[in-house]
Design an enzyme around this catalytic site. Structure first.
Site, PDB file in Angstrom:
ATOM      1  N   ASP A  39      -0.245 -24.924 -19.419  1.00  0.00           N
ATOM      2  CA  ASP A  39      -1.114 -26.050 -19.041  1.00  0.00           C
ATOM      3  C   ASP A  39      -1.404 -26.870 -20.301  1.00  0.00           C
ATOM      4  O   ASP A  39      -1.967 -26.363 -21.264  1.00  0.00           O
ATOM      5  CB  ASP A  39      -2.409 -25.495 -18.437  1.00  0.00           C
ATOM      6  CG  ASP A  39      -3.323 -26.587 -17.886  1.00  0.00           C
ATOM      7  OD1 ASP A  39      -4.159 -26.268 -17.042  1.00  0.00           O
ATOM      8  OD2 ASP A  39      -3.202 -27.752 -18.317  1.00  0.00           O
ATOM      9  N   ASP A  84       0.960 -31.524 -15.494  1.00  0.00           N
ATOM     10  CA  ASP A  84       0.862 -30.870 -16.804  1.00  0.00           C
ATOM     11  C   ASP A  84       0.809 -29.348 -16.733  1.00  0.00           C
ATOM     12  O   ASP A  84       0.487 -28.703 -17.718  1.00  0.00           O
ATOM     13  CB  ASP A  84      -0.361 -31.406 -17.567  1.00  0.00           C
ATOM     14  CG  ASP A  84      -1.659 -30.706 -17.187  1.00  0.00           C
ATOM     15  OD1 ASP A  84      -1.812 -30.348 -16.010  1.00  0.00           O
ATOM     16  OD2 ASP A  84      -2.488 -30.521 -18.086  1.00  0.00           O
ATOM     17  N   GLU A  85       1.131 -28.803 -15.578  1.00  0.00           N
ATOM     18  CA  GLU A  85       0.882 -27.371 -15.397  1.00  0.00           C
ATOM     19  C   GLU A  85       1.996 -26.727 -14.571  1.00  0.00           C
ATOM     20  O   GLU A  85       2.437 -27.311 -13.585  1.00  0.00           O
ATOM     21  CB  GLU A  85      -0.455 -27.250 -14.656  1.00  0.00           C
ATOM     22  CG  GLU A  85      -0.874 -25.872 -14.315  1.00  0.00           C
ATOM     23  CD  GLU A  85      -2.140 -25.858 -13.444  1.00  0.00           C
ATOM     24  OE1 GLU A  85      -2.767 -26.929 -13.240  1.00  0.00           O
ATOM     25  OE2 GLU A  85      -2.476 -24.784 -12.953  1.00  0.00           O
TER      26      GLU A  85
HETATM   27  P1  TTP Z   1      -6.139 -30.596 -16.245  1.00  0.00           P
HETATM   28  O1  TTP Z   1      -5.020 -29.710 -16.744  1.00  0.00           O
HETATM   29  O2  TTP Z   1      -7.136 -29.989 -15.320  1.00  0.00           O
HETATM   30  O3  TTP Z   1      -6.966 -31.177 -17.484  1.00  0.00           O
HETATM   31  P2  TTP Z   1      -6.482 -31.631 -18.919  1.00  0.00           P
HETATM   32  O4  TTP Z   1      -5.032 -31.334 -19.148  1.00  0.00           O
HETATM   33  O5  TTP Z   1      -6.870 -33.037 -19.141  1.00  0.00           O
HETATM   34  O6  TTP Z   1      -7.380 -30.755 -19.868  1.00  0.00           O
HETATM   35  P3  TTP Z   1      -7.297 -29.176 -20.138  1.00  0.00           P
HETATM   36  O7  TTP Z   1      -6.144 -28.647 -19.326  1.00  0.00           O
HETATM   37  O8  TTP Z   1      -7.065 -29.041 -21.604  1.00  0.00           O
HETATM   38  O9  TTP Z   1      -8.615 -28.642 -19.707  1.00  0.00           O
HETATM   39  O10 TTP Z   1      -5.532 -31.848 -15.541  1.00  0.00           O
HETATM   40  C1  TTP Z   1      -4.319 -32.468 -15.981  1.00  0.00           C
HETATM   41  C2  TTP Z   1      -4.421 -33.969 -15.840  1.00  0.00           C
HETATM   42  O11 TTP Z   1      -4.708 -34.321 -14.496  1.00  0.00           O
HETATM   43  C3  TTP Z   1      -5.549 -34.568 -16.666  1.00  0.00           C
HETATM   44  O12 TTP Z   1      -5.135 -34.854 -18.001  1.00  0.00           O
HETATM   45  C4  TTP Z   1      -5.911 -35.795 -15.884  1.00  0.00           C
HETATM   46  C5  TTP Z   1      -5.582 -35.445 -14.443  1.00  0.00           C
HETATM   47  N1  TTP Z   1      -6.836 -35.136 -13.708  1.00  0.00           N
HETATM   48  C6  TTP Z   1      -7.459 -36.157 -12.992  1.00  0.00           C
HETATM   49  O13 TTP Z   1      -6.964 -37.286 -12.948  1.00  0.00           O
HETATM   50  N2  TTP Z   1      -8.642 -35.878 -12.351  1.00  0.00           N
HETATM   51  C7  TTP Z   1      -9.235 -34.641 -12.380  1.00  0.00           C
HETATM   52  O14 TTP Z   1     -10.328 -34.435 -11.788  1.00  0.00           O
HETATM   53  C8  TTP Z   1      -8.574 -33.596 -13.123  1.00  0.00           C
HETATM   54  C9  TTP Z   1      -9.192 -32.218 -13.203  1.00  0.00           C
HETATM   55  C10 TTP Z   1      -7.388 -33.887 -13.772  1.00  0.00           C
HETATM   56 MG    MG Z   2      -4.228 -29.485 -18.678  1.00  0.00          MG
END
Ligand code: TTP
Ligand code: MG
Length: 399
Positions: A15, A110-111
């Site tokens: 992730d 991203d995951e």
């Molecule tokens: P996440 O992997 O949940 O968040 P992140 O990568 O920004 O941060 P981290 O993993 O380090 O905690 O989500 C991936 C992407 O998805 C995030 O960059 C933006 C998008 N996203 C949204 O648009 N709205 C949301 O509510 C969430 C949780 C994520």
């Molecule tokens: Mg992330």
């Protein structure tokens, strides 16, 4: 349990850290080390998509209203999302994963889960593969990714989550219970806010507390989720890494600058969202059968309505037609947000049998021609007459 239980599967969960915000910091190195908030104009009524870790120090989080984020950190840099860039980084990330295994289940841009059980002979133990992936993502993409390694999906994801950012954590079978027991019940897969509150109301706060309940107790309380909780609290999760379908649904939503009270304005917004969704489906080579409309009112109450079609589609017109039918009787209060999504997806080259033949062939050709024009001249180069002068947009969020 023997001290050296040998797992039969090796799963890596990857992730990216603060994904959209990190890509923005790469695009513009001046933003490095600064609080960056992706979502849009802080004066709009949209929400934060994500923010850099520098911004998280101010308590800013995904889904928080942008205005609240601005109140907490007025000096932050607020940016609109750039999905094209995020998609580009996402496919480069996936390409690296595919160098190590074909068994990949992307969860979002991203995951992903990687089953590397069959790759160990070639590339070495799972933690070595995970480290190599981290290194390559840093070198080739310039981003940091958190990785979790375990013998199932639940534990692998937990490992990457709790080691973030730039995380690396291996959970071996003999240390599972020690690690799980003190954690909050909200860490269990399937426990959302409501179930967590219900459990806490029963004085079940940690995973150890869940483990003190019998399977019958848990199924009595939560039905089929109860059985899942019984297993997860013991670190048992037999879900396979599912390859094949990369995207489960394609959707867009829009928080309006001012609450919508006129049906005509709501229809225009739904048309715009449907057009975006259709374009994304075609771009990803997908079609879907279920159209879902989401509406959030100014009192934050939300409703969703769905319709499943006989034949799957990737056409704006059909998505719009169905979403508009779902609008019937919905405008009972001012509307703050509208969303359209398509799920129940199939690849668009799957044969489709229609009793009445394919009447949509002409529409499909037209949609693809419009896509080509937009690819070449930009998204605004062709706009439906109905959307001219439409001014309801405040930044769409992908879901
Ligand atoms: P996440 O992997 O949940 O968040 P992140 O990568 O920004 O941060 P981290 O993993 O380090 O905690 O989500 C991936 C992407 O998805 C995030 O960059 C933006 C998008 N996203 C949204 O648009 N709205 C949301 O509510 C969430 C949780 C994520
Ligand atoms: Mg992330």
């Amino acid at each position: 349990m023997s001290k050296f239980t040998k797992p039969d599967r090796y799963i890596i969960h990857c992730d990216m850290d603060a994904f959209y915000a990190s890509v923005e910091q790469l695009k513009n190195p001046e933003l490095k080390g600064k609080p960056v908030i992706v979502g849009g104009n802080p004066k709009s009524r949209g929400v934060v998509s994500t923010c850099s870790y520098e911004a998280r120090k101010y308590g800013i989080r995904s889904a928080m209203p942008l205005a609240e984020a601005f109140r907490r950190c007025p000096g932050a840099i607020f940016l609109p999302p750039d999905f094209r860039a995020y998609k580009d980084f996402s496919s480069r990330m996936l390409k690296i994963f595919y160098d190590y295994t074909p068994l990949i289940e992307p969860i979002s841009l991203d995951e992903a889960f990687l089953d590397v059980s069959g790759s160990i002979g070639l590339f070495g133990p799972a933690p070595d593969i995970a480290l190599k992936i981290k290194e390559r993502i840093k070198q080739e993409l310039g981003l940091t990714v958190s990785v979790g390694i375990a013998h199932n999906k639940f534990l692998a994801k937990l490992a990457s989550d709790i080691s973030k950012p730039d995380g690396f954590l291996v959970i071996s079978p003999n240390e599972v219970q020690k690690l799980l027991d003190p954690l909050d019940v909200g860490r269990l897969w399937g426990v959302g806010q409501k179930s967590a509150e219900r459990l806490r109301g029963l004085n079940i706060k940690t995973i150890k507390d869940v483990r003190s309940l019998t399977k019958d107790n848990l199924t009595g309380l939560f039905g089929s989720l109860g059985e899942q909780l019984y297993l997860l609290a013991r670190g048992i999760d037999n879900r396979p890494v599912e390859t094949g379908r990369r995207t489960k649904s394609v959707g867009r939503e829009n928080t309006f600058a001012a609450d919508i009270i006129k049906l005509d304005d709501l229809e225009k917004s739904i048309l715009e969202l449907s057009t975006d969704v259709g374009r994304s489906l075609r771009r990803e080579g997908l079609k879907g059968r279920t159209i879902t409309l989401k509406i959030k009112y100014n009192d934050f109450k939300a409703i969703t309505r769905s319709k499943t079609l006989d034949v799957s589609t990737d056409l704006d017109e059909i998505i719009y037609r169905e979403a508009r039918l779902l609008l019937e009787g919905v405008l009972t209060k001012p509307v703050r947000l509208a969303g359209v999504s398509v799920n129940n997806l199939t690849d668009d080259d799957e044969p489709q049998l229609s009793l009445f033949g394919n009447h949509d062939e002409g529409k499909s050709k037209l949609a693809r021609t419009i896509d080509l024009v937009k690819d070449k001249y930009g998204e605004k180069s062709i706009i439906r007459a109905r959307l001219l002068n439409s001014n309801t947009d405040t930044g769409k969020k992908k879901n």
